[in-house]
Motif scaffolding. Structure first.
Motif, mmCIF file in Angstrom:
data_model
loop_
_atom_site.group_PDB
_atom_site.id
_atom_site.type_symbol
_atom_site.label_atom_id
_atom_site.label_comp_id
_atom_site.label_asym_id
_atom_site.label_seq_id
_atom_site.Cartn_x
_atom_site.Cartn_y
_atom_site.Cartn_z
ATOM 1 N N ASP A 90 57.190 -5.580 27.112
ATOM 2 C CA ASP A 90 56.252 -4.461 27.087
ATOM 3 C C ASP A 90 56.596 -3.382 28.108
ATOM 4 O OD1 ASP A 90 55.697 -6.361 29.101
ATOM 5 O OD2 ASP A 90 53.653 -5.594 29.333
ATOM 6 N N ARG A 91 57.472 -3.708 29.073
ATOM 7 C CA ARG A 91 57.820 -2.757 30.133
ATOM 8 C C ARG A 91 59.295 -2.396 30.168
ATOM 9 N NH1 ARG A 91 54.447 -2.414 34.409
ATOM 10 N NH2 ARG A 91 55.418 -0.351 34.590
ATOM 11 N N LEU A 92 60.143 -3.313 29.711
ATOM 12 C CA LEU A 92 61.584 -3.122 29.844
ATOM 13 C C LEU A 92 62.273 -3.232 28.483
ATOM 14 C CD1 LEU A 92 62.134 -5.375 32.999
ATOM 15 C CD2 LEU A 92 61.898 -2.878 32.957
ATOM 16 N N SER A 93 63.165 -2.289 28.228
ATOM 17 C CA SER A 93 64.014 -2.321 27.038
ATOM 18 C C SER A 93 65.468 -2.291 27.480
ATOM 19 C CB SER A 93 63.710 -1.129 26.126
ATOM 20 O OG SER A 93 62.370 -1.165 25.680
ATOM 21 N N GLY A 94 66.372 -2.616 26.561
ATOM 22 C CA GLY A 94 67.768 -2.740 26.942
ATOM 23 C C GLY A 94 68.698 -1.792 26.227
ATOM 24 N N SER A 95 69.734 -1.370 26.955
ATOM 25 C CA SER A 95 70.846 -0.604 26.393
ATOM 26 C C SER A 95 72.122 -1.373 26.713
ATOM 27 C CB SER A 95 70.888 0.803 27.009
ATOM 28 O OG SER A 95 71.966 1.544 26.499
ATOM 29 N N LEU A 96 72.764 -1.931 25.692
ATOM 30 C CA LEU A 96 73.901 -2.814 25.919
ATOM 31 C C LEU A 96 75.147 -2.022 26.309
ATOM 32 C CD1 LEU A 96 74.855 -5.813 25.754
ATOM 33 C CD2 LEU A 96 75.788 -5.217 23.512
ATOM 34 N N MET A 97 75.769 -2.410 27.413
ATOM 35 C CA MET A 97 77.031 -1.813 27.822
ATOM 36 C C MET A 97 78.144 -2.336 26.917
ATOM 37 S SD MET A 97 76.772 -1.786 31.983
ATOM 38 C CE MET A 97 76.463 -3.546 32.149
ATOM 39 N N VAL A 98 78.849 -1.425 26.267
ATOM 40 C CA VAL A 98 79.901 -1.814 25.330
ATOM 41 C C VAL A 98 81.227 -1.182 25.743
ATOM 42 C CG1 VAL A 98 78.320 -2.156 23.396
ATOM 43 C CG2 VAL A 98 79.321 0.098 23.770
ATOM 44 N N ASP A 99 82.303 -1.850 25.378
ATOM 45 C CA ASP A 99 83.649 -1.359 25.661
ATOM 46 C C ASP A 99 84.403 -1.285 24.335
ATOM 47 O OD1 ASP A 99 86.276 -0.901 26.347
ATOM 48 O OD2 ASP A 99 86.392 -2.489 27.846
ATOM 49 N N PRO A 100 84.695 -0.083 23.844
ATOM 50 C CA PRO A 100 85.397 0.049 22.567
ATOM 51 C C PRO A 100 86.741 -0.657 22.537
ATOM 52 C CG PRO A 100 84.449 2.155 23.211
ATOM 53 C CD PRO A 100 84.306 1.234 24.395
ATOM 54 N N PRO A 152 91.808 0.682 29.001
ATOM 55 C CA PRO A 152 92.035 2.087 29.337
ATOM 56 C C PRO A 152 90.873 2.961 28.872
ATOM 57 C CG PRO A 152 93.302 1.494 27.399
ATOM 58 C CD PRO A 152 92.695 0.223 27.907
ATOM 59 N N PRO A 153 90.783 4.203 29.381
ATOM 60 C CA PRO A 153 89.701 5.097 28.958
ATOM 61 C C PRO A 153 89.696 5.295 27.441
ATOM 62 C CG PRO A 153 90.845 5.995 30.865
ATOM 63 C CD PRO A 153 91.663 4.828 30.398
ATOM 64 N N VAL A 154 88.497 5.463 26.900
ATOM 65 C CA VAL A 154 88.328 5.697 25.458
ATOM 66 C C VAL A 154 87.514 6.973 25.311
ATOM 67 C CG1 VAL A 154 87.410 4.836 23.284
ATOM 68 C CG2 VAL A 154 88.437 3.242 24.925
ATOM 69 N N ALA A 155 88.141 8.032 24.843
ATOM 70 C CA ALA A 155 87.467 9.323 24.721
ATOM 71 C C ALA A 155 86.301 9.240 23.739
ATOM 72 C CB ALA A 155 88.452 10.392 24.256
ATOM 73 N N ILE A 156 85.370 10.157 23.909
ATOM 74 C CA ILE A 156 84.178 10.206 23.068
ATOM 75 C C ILE A 156 84.535 10.187 21.588
ATOM 76 C CG2 ILE A 156 82.279 11.737 22.375
ATOM 77 C CD1 ILE A 156 82.140 12.572 25.397
ATOM 78 N N ASN A 157 85.600 10.897 21.213
ATOM 79 C CA ASN A 157 85.985 10.987 19.799
ATOM 80 C C ASN A 157 87.159 10.089 19.435
ATOM 81 O OD1 ASN A 157 87.898 12.448 21.210
ATOM 82 N ND2 ASN A 157 88.118 14.030 19.634
ATOM 83 N N ASP A 158 87.515 9.150 20.299
ATOM 84 C CA ASP A 158 88.602 8.220 19.993
ATOM 85 C C ASP A 158 88.169 7.297 18.857
ATOM 86 O OD1 ASP A 158 90.379 5.824 20.191
ATOM 87 O OD2 ASP A 158 91.164 6.911 21.921
ATOM 88 N N LYS A 159 89.081 7.051 17.936
ATOM 89 C CA LYS A 159 88.739 6.211 16.787
ATOM 90 C C LYS A 159 88.417 4.776 17.194
ATOM 91 C CE LYS A 159 89.238 9.800 14.295
ATOM 92 N NZ LYS A 159 89.545 10.734 15.390
ATOM 93 N N MET A 160 88.809 4.368 18.387
ATOM 94 C CA MET A 160 88.440 3.028 18.852
ATOM 95 C C MET A 160 86.932 2.894 19.023
ATOM 96 S SD MET A 160 91.460 2.079 21.565
ATOM 97 C CE MET A 160 90.811 0.443 21.815
ATOM 98 N N ALA A 161 86.239 4.014 19.249
ATOM 99 C CA ALA A 161 84.783 3.974 19.402
ATOM 100 C C ALA A 161 84.058 4.008 18.068
ATOM 101 C CB ALA A 161 84.314 5.145 20.276
ATOM 102 N N TYR A 162 84.762 4.351 16.988
ATOM 103 C CA TYR A 162 84.096 4.547 15.699
ATOM 104 C C TYR A 162 83.420 3.290 15.152
ATOM 105 C CZ TYR A 162 85.304 9.443 14.870
ATOM 106 O OH TYR A 162 85.358 10.809 14.928
ATOM 107 N N PRO A 163 83.999 2.086 15.305
ATOM 108 C CA PRO A 163 83.272 0.904 14.825
ATOM 109 C C PRO A 163 81.915 0.718 15.508
ATOM 110 C CG PRO A 163 85.585 0.385 15.133
ATOM 111 C CD PRO A 163 85.377 1.745 15.730
ATOM 112 N N LEU A 164 81.848 1.033 16.789
ATOM 113 C CA LEU A 164 80.572 0.925 17.497
ATOM 114 C C LEU A 164 79.601 1.997 17.028
ATOM 115 C CD1 LEU A 164 81.932 0.054 21.024
ATOM 116 C CD2 LEU A 164 80.314 -1.340 19.719
ATOM 117 N N TYR A 165 80.087 3.213 16.813
ATOM 118 C CA TYR A 165 79.210 4.256 16.278
ATOM 119 C C TYR A 165 78.674 3.846 14.908
ATOM 120 C CZ TYR A 165 81.277 7.407 19.835
ATOM 121 O OH TYR A 165 81.689 8.002 21.003
ATOM 122 N N ALA A 166 79.548 3.303 14.078
ATOM 123 C CA ALA A 166 79.117 2.883 12.746
ATOM 124 C C ALA A 166 78.071 1.777 12.828
ATOM 125 C CB ALA A 166 80.324 2.420 11.926
#
Length: 289
Positions: free
Chosen positions: A96-106, A137-151
């Motif tokens: 009722d007080r706390l919600s979560g945002s999962l830290m992910v690594d593409p 290594p760093p994963v840019a905002i528009n890197d395709k490695m992040a696309y599965p997580l966006y989907a």
């Protein structure tokens, strides 16, 4: 234009203290090459004159809830590492007080996608998050490695928080160039994408993109209110009232005393305050209330 004092604030970045210095750096400590960064307790310690002197104890969750009560914070969004038993337990014991945002690594590919799906199903996590310059290594905002997580975020109907702008830690910055999000919003029009950490020095560009893309949002995390970019405050007071979301940075870099002492001076319009402090977060994160 007075800030309401009994609105039931939703803080989209609040937390339980890290257990030790290494837990600040963890996954990207190998990226830090200068000697100064190796001595900071906070990964961006050079940026802050003083950071909260809060240490993890067995009472950290109780202490956090007490601090939230002091400042009228009804709900806080915690950064979740599935290996951190205290944070996981806090979500389970105080839904009722706390919600979560999962830290992910593409970089983890489908393993990250499966962890996100499990966290939503088992812990009720309401968002994902990642720092493009802080994974190795760093994963840019528009890197395709992040696309599965966006989907997967689209499929699960949850938001994703992503750092934008020059990173505080002394690591290369271009993975966090806010202009990269233009491609992401085009490819994933349903994705609820929330920028963190103010997107400086590309704030004017960010405002244009916020206006352009329906599901692009901006949170004020990690900046003291007196340093919120003027363009963001002006946007919130005009066409962006539904786009700007409050987020703090306690206990990582800012005290709640300072944040709530400075917030009333923002000059937001009366009808913008409830959206900024509460309603936008409830809507974007699909929270009750």
């Amino acid at each position: 234009m007075a800030m309401p004092t009994d609105i039931g604030v939703v803080d989209t970045l609040i937390g339980i203290p890290n257990s030790d210095r290494r837990s600040w750096y963890g996954h990207f400590e190998s990226m830090l090459r200068d000697e100064g960064s190796k001595t900071f307790e906070h990964p961006a310690g050079y940026m802050y004159k003083e950071t909260p002197k809060v240490r993890r104890t067995s009472e950290s969750v109780v202490d956090l809830l007490r601090e939230m009560d002091r400042f009228g914070i009804e709900r806080g969004l915690l950064a979740v590492d599935l290996a951190d038993e205290m944070v996981v337990a806090a979500l389970q014991e105080h839904p009722d007080r706390l919600s979560g945002s999962l830290m992910v690594d593409p970089n983890r590919g489908m393993a990250a996608v499966r962890d996100l799906e499990r966290a939503v199903a088992e812990l009720g996590v309401v968002a994902a998050q990642y720092m493009p310059a802080g994974v190795v290594p760093p994963v840019a905002i528009n890197d395709k490695m992040a696309y599965p997580l966006y989907a997967k975020c689209v499929e699960l109907d949850i938001a994703i928080f992503v750092n934008g702008g020059v990173p505080g830690p002394r690591v290369p910055m271009m993975s966090q160039y806010p202009g990269h999000v233009d491609e992401v919003c085009w490819f994933f029009p349903e994705l609820k994408f929330v920028f963190r950490h103010c997107c400086e020095p590309w704030v004017d560009l960010t405002v244009k993109l916020l206006l352009k893309w329906e599901n692009l949002y901006y949170s004020t995390t990690a900046f003291a209110p007196k340093y919120y970019p003027r363009a963001i405050v002006d946007f919130a007071n005009t066409r962006g009232a539904d786009k700007i979301i409050y987020g703090g940075y306690y206990p990582y870099g800012l005290e709640l005393e300072r944040i709530f002492a400075e917030l009333p001076e923002l000059g937001l319009k009366d009808d913008v305050w409830p959206k900024f402090l509460r309603e936008n977060a409830l809507r974007v994160l699909k929270l009750p209330g």
